[in-house]
Motif scaffolding. Structure first.
Motif, PDB file in Angstrom:
ATOM      1  N   LEU A 122       0.742  -1.340   0.133  1.00 22.57           N
ATOM      2  CA  LEU A 122      -0.176  -0.175   0.037  1.00 22.57           C
ATOM      3  C   LEU A 122       0.683   1.713   0.151  1.00 22.57           C
ATOM      4  CD1 LEU A 122      -2.724   0.465  -0.498  1.00 22.57           C
ATOM      5  CD2 LEU A 122      -2.791   1.225   2.771  1.00 22.57           C
ATOM      6  N   ARG A 123       1.768   1.447   0.727  1.00 21.46           N
ATOM      7  CA  ARG A 123       2.719   2.823   0.989  1.00 21.46           C
ATOM      8  C   ARG A 123       3.197   2.867  -0.054  1.00 21.46           C
ATOM      9  NH1 ARG A 123       4.286   4.795   5.710  1.00 21.46           N
ATOM     10  NH2 ARG A 123       2.881   3.673   7.602  1.00 21.46           N
ATOM     11  N   TYR A 124       4.432   0.990  -0.983  1.00 24.56           N
ATOM     12  CA  TYR A 124       4.478   1.297  -2.436  1.00 24.56           C
ATOM     13  C   TYR A 124       3.711   1.999  -2.939  1.00 24.56           C
ATOM     14  CZ  TYR A 124       7.313   0.288  -6.008  1.00 24.56           C
ATOM     15  OH  TYR A 124       8.911   0.327  -7.034  1.00 24.56           O
ATOM     16  N   TRP A 125       3.083   2.088  -3.400  1.00 23.63           N
ATOM     17  CA  TRP A 125       1.703   1.738  -4.319  1.00 23.63           C
ATOM     18  C   TRP A 125       1.591   3.590  -4.254  1.00 23.63           C
ATOM     19  CZ3 TRP A 125      -3.774   2.757  -3.782  1.00 23.63           C
ATOM     20  CH2 TRP A 125      -4.547   2.792  -4.299  1.00 23.63           C
ATOM     21  N   LEU A 126       1.332   3.965  -3.098  1.00 23.34           N
ATOM     22  CA  LEU A 126       1.348   5.670  -2.418  1.00 23.34           C
ATOM     23  C   LEU A 126       2.218   6.489  -3.148  1.00 23.34           C
ATOM     24  CD1 LEU A 126      -1.171   5.342   1.244  1.00 23.34           C
ATOM     25  CD2 LEU A 126      -2.241   5.430  -1.368  1.00 23.34           C
ATOM     26  N   ALA A 127       3.323   6.040  -2.762  1.00 23.79           N
ATOM     27  CA  ALA A 127       4.750   7.024  -2.576  1.00 23.79           C
ATOM     28  C   ALA A 127       4.536   6.816  -4.648  1.00 23.79           C
ATOM     29  CB  ALA A 127       5.534   6.426  -2.176  1.00 23.79           C
ATOM     30  N   ALA A 128       4.341   5.847  -4.918  1.00 26.51           N
ATOM     31  CA  ALA A 128       4.992   5.667  -7.111  1.00 26.51           C
ATOM     32  C   ALA A 128       4.025   7.071  -7.422  1.00 26.51           C
ATOM     33  CB  ALA A 128       4.612   4.569  -7.197  1.00 26.51           C
ATOM     34  N   CYS A 129       3.173   7.318  -6.746  1.00 28.70           N
ATOM     35  CA  CYS A 129       1.672   7.928  -7.228  1.00 28.70           C
ATOM     36  C   CYS A 129       1.765   8.848  -6.560  1.00 28.70           C
ATOM     37  CB  CYS A 129       0.357   7.272  -7.268  1.00 28.70           C
ATOM     38  SG  CYS A 129       0.712   5.784  -7.443  1.00 28.70           S
ATOM     39  N   ALA A 130       2.460   9.954  -6.024  1.00 27.45           N
ATOM     40  CA  ALA A 130       2.848  11.146  -5.558  1.00 27.45           C
ATOM     41  C   ALA A 130       1.954  11.150  -4.155  1.00 27.45           C
ATOM     42  CB  ALA A 130       2.869  12.116  -6.046  1.00 27.45           C
ATOM     43  N   VAL A 131       1.568  10.820  -3.454  1.00 26.52           N
ATOM     44  CA  VAL A 131       0.396  10.419  -2.485  1.00 26.52           C
ATOM     45  C   VAL A 131       1.617  10.044  -0.972  1.00 26.52           C
ATOM     46  CG1 VAL A 131      -0.695   9.599  -1.045  1.00 26.52           C
ATOM     47  CG2 VAL A 131      -1.594   9.647  -3.446  1.00 26.52           C
ATOM     48  N   ASP A 132       1.801  10.886  -0.133  1.00 26.51           N
ATOM     49  CA  ASP A 132       2.556  10.334   1.171  1.00 26.51           C
ATOM     50  C   ASP A 132       1.871   9.362   1.960  1.00 26.51           C
ATOM     51  OD1 ASP A 132       4.601  10.156   3.377  1.00 26.51           O
ATOM     52  OD2 ASP A 132       5.261  12.406   3.007  1.00 26.51           O
ATOM     53  N   PRO A 133       2.584   8.405   2.004  1.00 28.39           N
ATOM     54  CA  PRO A 133       2.138   8.006   2.890  1.00 28.39           C
ATOM     55  C   PRO A 133       2.033   8.104   4.620  1.00 28.39           C
ATOM     56  CG  PRO A 133       3.480   6.565   2.248  1.00 28.39           C
ATOM     57  CD  PRO A 133       3.823   7.840   1.364  1.00 28.39           C
ATOM     58  N   GLU A 134       3.065   8.557   5.229  1.00 27.34           N
ATOM     59  CA  GLU A 134       3.327   9.471   6.259  1.00 27.34           C
ATOM     60  C   GLU A 134       2.180  10.683   6.805  1.00 27.34           C
ATOM     61  OE1 GLU A 134       6.288   7.940   8.412  1.00 27.34           O
ATOM     62  OE2 GLU A 134       4.825   6.677   7.513  1.00 27.34           O
ATOM     63  N   ARG A 135       2.210  11.875   6.095  1.00 32.21           N
ATOM     64  CA  ARG A 135       1.292  12.517   6.206  1.00 32.21           C
ATOM     65  C   ARG A 135       0.240  12.853   5.439  1.00 32.21           C
ATOM     66  NH1 ARG A 135       6.671  14.798   5.444  1.00 32.21           N
ATOM     67  NH2 ARG A 135       7.001  15.056   3.673  1.00 32.21           N
ATOM     68  N   ASP A 136      -0.110  12.078   4.033  1.00 32.98           N
ATOM     69  CA  ASP A 136      -1.695  12.126   3.327  1.00 32.98           C
ATOM     70  C   ASP A 136      -2.637  11.712   3.611  1.00 32.98           C
ATOM     71  OD1 ASP A 136      -0.071  14.323   1.821  1.00 32.98           O
ATOM     72  OD2 ASP A 136      -0.017  13.084  -0.349  1.00 32.98           O
ATOM     73  N   ILE A 137      -2.169  10.675   4.045  1.00 36.21           N
ATOM     74  CA  ILE A 137      -3.267   9.785   4.744  1.00 36.21           C
ATOM     75  C   ILE A 137      -2.662   8.428   5.388  1.00 36.21           C
ATOM     76  CG2 ILE A 137      -3.496   7.326   3.342  1.00 36.21           C
ATOM     77  CD1 ILE A 137      -3.856   8.821   1.963  1.00 36.21           C
TER      78      ILE A 137
END
Length: 413
Positions: A153-168
């Protein structure tokens, strides 16, 4: 088949479709044929699986693929030295979202074909909209901090420029509670194994947005976690169990057995949900929404593509994500612990008498195979691939330092 007294083995498992090899080994008789008296103990959470293995209630367990590594790295409060001599299949996960979130994603171009880049681009726009409106971050659930679900999930989000630490906001929810948590509005989406994505669709709570098989093709999900002390004390019992599980994988891979397997898994002793909830993952025909079905031929792979082989490159990729997201310090000693947790030597020794296809190496460059590629040894044919990450990146386990450093640079950019 063993002629000695049966090997008494208790295995812990969670109610998931990818417990299929253990269930089939017991119910279809493969364990008994190998001289194994196999007891399956259903649990409610991955933490319970880990802890009961640590205190000796189980000798082996259906386990999240990264969890034995986390145990050996000292990342868990109660853990025994654990080895992973066998994988229990490839794929099997999906990302499911609530109906309101799906409507928002569709308004930004998500079309329902499970393409991770398209869905990720839409999600990035939704996240930005919510931030501008002062709304709280979307909340996604995973099953455990040291899970393939969390890392993919984190890999997918980060690769799509969604920060899994701050945006989600990422929270932990046990698999059987995911669909109900989505339906109640407690979460906006989740990444979990089947049948708990199909459950959300069947109950009208959500829609499957993308799948693990699209984020990282031919990727690992669960392993057989084994207490290292027991493995060393009872090598014959472990080898017999590995043979039984491999034969169960052969049986599970045969489409003619899928209806029977779904019925086994539906039993209250195992998953305890309708057999119809098991069949989409087994057939590769996913019901993604109330009126939509999408074919994913390699959604869950129990045997093909060396699906049960414990690749050291898989172990090291999970370790790279632990380092990427700050769960562990990256150094040579920790990398060695991760690498040695997966034990292809035990797998090879147990299965060699069966003459089954065995890879010629213990690690590979993940993402390098763009097409089906014949490999193998022992005079048996084996085909790997296609594999790889949706963003086209490669993971070379021999260049682990560079890979981790490159990901960290992306995360701070």
């Amino acid at each position: 088949m063993s002629t000695d007294a049966p090997h008494q083995i208790t295995a812990g498992f969670l109610p998931l479709l990818d417990s299929a090899l253990l269930v089939a080994a017991k119910e279809a008789g493969f364990a008994a044929q190998e001289g194994v008296d196999l007891t399956l103990a259903r649990e409610t959470s991955w933490a319970n699986i880990r802890d009961r293995l640590a205190v000796g209630h189980f000798q082996v367990a259906h386990m999240l693929a990264p969890m034995p590594i986390a145990c050996n790295l000292g990342l868990t409060p109660l853990a025994a030295r654990t080895v992973a001599p066998m994988a229990l299949g490839l794929g099997g996960n999906a990302v499911t979202v609530s109906n309101p979130l799906w409507q928002a994603l569709a308004a930004h171009g998500a079309t329902g074909d499970l393409a991770p880049r398209e869905v990720g681009a839409a999600l990035k726009k939704v996240v930005a909209e919510r931030a501008r409106a002062g709304r709280p971050p979307l909340r996604f659930a995973v099953v455990h901090p040291h899970s393939g679900h969390n890392y993919e999930l984190r890999y997918w989000l980060a690769a799509c420029a969604v920060d899994p630490e701050r945006d989600i906001d990422i929270v932990i929810v046990p698999p059987p509670l995911m669909a109900d948590a989505l339906g109640s509005g407690a979460i906006d989406g989740y990444c979990v194994g089947e049948p708990w994505n199909t459950a959300a669709v069947a109950l009208g709570h959500g829609r499957i947005a993308t799948v693990k098989a699209a984020i990282w093709r031919s990727s690992p999900e669960k392993v057989l976690g084994v207490a290292q002390s027991w493995a060393e004390a009872r090598p014959e019992a472990l080898a017999a169990l590995l043979r039984a599980l491999y034969r169960a994988a052969q049986w599970c891979a045969d489409p003619d057995n899928h209806a029977e397997l779904a019925g086994m898994l539906a039993s209250p002793a195992y998953v305890g949900r309708p057999a119809d909830w098991m069949l989409p993952a087994l057939s590769g025909r996913l019901r993604t929404g109330p009126e939509s079905t999408v074919g994913v031929a390699d959604f869950f792979v129990p045997l093909a593509k060396a699906a049960t082989f414990p690749w050291k490159s898989h172990a090291l990729w999970f370790y790279s994500q632990m380092a990427r997201w700050g769960q562990v310090e990256h150094n040579a000693a920790n990398a060695a612990i991760a690498r040695e947790t997966y034990r292809p030597d035990l797998y090879r020794a147990a299965l060699r008498p069966l003459g089954v296809p065995l890879p010629g190496a213990n690690a590979k460059v993940e993402g390098a195979l763009k097409a089906e590629t014949p490999v193998g040894s022992a005079g048996a044919s084996l085909t790997l691939g296609p594999d790889g990450f949706f963003d086209g990146s490669l993971f070379d386990p021999d260049r682990l330092d560079a890979y981790i450093a490159a990901q960290r640079r992306l995360d701070v950019a």
